[in-house]
Design a protein around this motif. Structure first.
Motif, short mmCIF file in Angstrom:
data_model
loop_
_atom_site.label_atom_id
_atom_site.label_comp_id
_atom_site.label_asym_id
_atom_site.label_seq_id
_atom_site.Cartn_x
_atom_site.Cartn_y
_atom_site.Cartn_z
N UNK A 40 0.86 -1.18 0.00
CA UNK A 40 0.00 0.00 0.00
C UNK A 40 0.89 1.24 0.00
N UNK A 41 0.63 2.12 -0.94
CA UNK A 41 1.38 3.38 -0.99
C UNK A 41 0.40 4.54 -0.90
N UNK A 42 0.65 5.41 0.05
CA UNK A 42 -0.11 6.64 0.14
C UNK A 42 0.81 7.75 -0.35
N UNK A 43 0.31 8.65 -1.15
CA UNK A 43 1.14 9.69 -1.74
C UNK A 43 1.90 10.45 -0.65
N UNK A 44 3.22 10.53 -0.85
CA UNK A 44 4.03 11.28 0.11
C UNK A 44 4.53 10.46 1.28
N UNK A 45 4.13 9.18 1.34
CA UNK A 45 4.55 8.32 2.45
C UNK A 45 5.28 7.09 1.93
#
Lengths: 140, 126
Positions: free
Chosen positions: B81-86
């Motif tokens: 899971x990738x959240x933008x900016x993390x």
């Protein structure tokens, strides 16, 4: 793999990694011969002759060495276990075509599984690629 | 319910309508690992579970994709899971129930589900 639909998913992932824009999956039952013919064809980067000669061996992988390639060899095994046949052809820059024939009534014949679900998952995860499926009665 | 060919056509059309997200406009990205090991242990069902959650949420800013084996076959099925900016987070030994929790807590609310996470960050090459 539990069934053919999962083998198909596995093989098509190879086609995706090879940069295919179109992948065709055909599953044809030949009633008079009692066989099921699975044909998967892509227009990806293809393989040279040396790679083609070893690709269906277990543990060959085009990826970095930390990974092991079993997808093609497992499908080949599944076909041969039913006293069927397996063939793979490829040309660099053109694509790869794989044919696996199964004897339907053989006790080791795996279930076909949910191929429509496999095609759905492929289309949802890679809408930029054209996935075509034909089982003789349902062209899609 | 068995899918019919006309259902597949509608799916393609629906996904084509959201291809603008692929240009990087998405807020979050879910990658299900679909190597031989992942598929053999249920990755297709995990993918379906994520898609069911996404459809139920009605969100349009979440990307889906698949990738090959991540080299951690004993931990499959897995998803990143990738959240933008993390930093991306790898989740392991997934089940449909864990997918529901991960989608709600991490994808929608930004809270990492630590009990299912292997680690965070990208792998280094070399």
């Amino acid at each position: 793999m539990e069934d053919l639909s999962l083998h198909i998913l596995d093989i098509v992932e190879n086609s995706i990694r090879a940069g295919s824009s179109t992948v065709e999956v055909n599953l044809e039952e030949k009633k008079e011969e009692g066989t099921l013919l699975l044909n998967i064809k892509d227009n990806g980067s293809g393989m040279d002759e040396e790679t083609l000669n070893i690709v269906s061996s277990p543990f060959y992988s085009s990826k970095q060495s930390k990974n092991f390639g079993l997808g093609i060899s497992l499908l080949k095994q599944a076909a041969l276990e039913t006293e069927g046949s397996f063939e793979i052809n490829s040309k660099e820059g053109i694509g790869t075509e794989l044919k696996a024939e199964f004897k339907k009534e053989h006790p080791d014949m795996k279930p076909i599984g949910d191929i429509m679900l496999t095609i759905k998952m492929l289309r949802l995860s890679h809408p930029e690629i054209e996935f075509l499926y034909d089982n003789g009665s349902n062209s899609e | 319910m068995k899918l019919k060919p006309e259902d597949l056509k509608k799916i393609s059309e629906k996904m084509e309508a959201s291809t603008n997200l692929r240009s990087g406009a998405g807020r979050a990205k879910i990658t299900v690992h679909m190597g031989t090991c992942g598929i053999a242990t249920g990755a297709r069902d995990i993918m379906k579970a994520f898609i069911d959650e996404l459809e139920a949420s009605g969100k349009k800013d979440i990307l889906f994709t698949t990738t090959g084996c991540a080299g951690l076959c004993s931990h499959e099925p897995m998803a990143t899971i990738e959240i933008k900016g993390e930093s991306p987070v790898k989740y392991v030994h997934l089940t449909k129930e864990k997918v529901k929790t991960i989608f709600k807590e991490h994808v929608l609310n930004g809270n990492i589900v630590e009990e299912s996470a292997l680690g965070r960050g990208s792998e280094r090459v070399g």
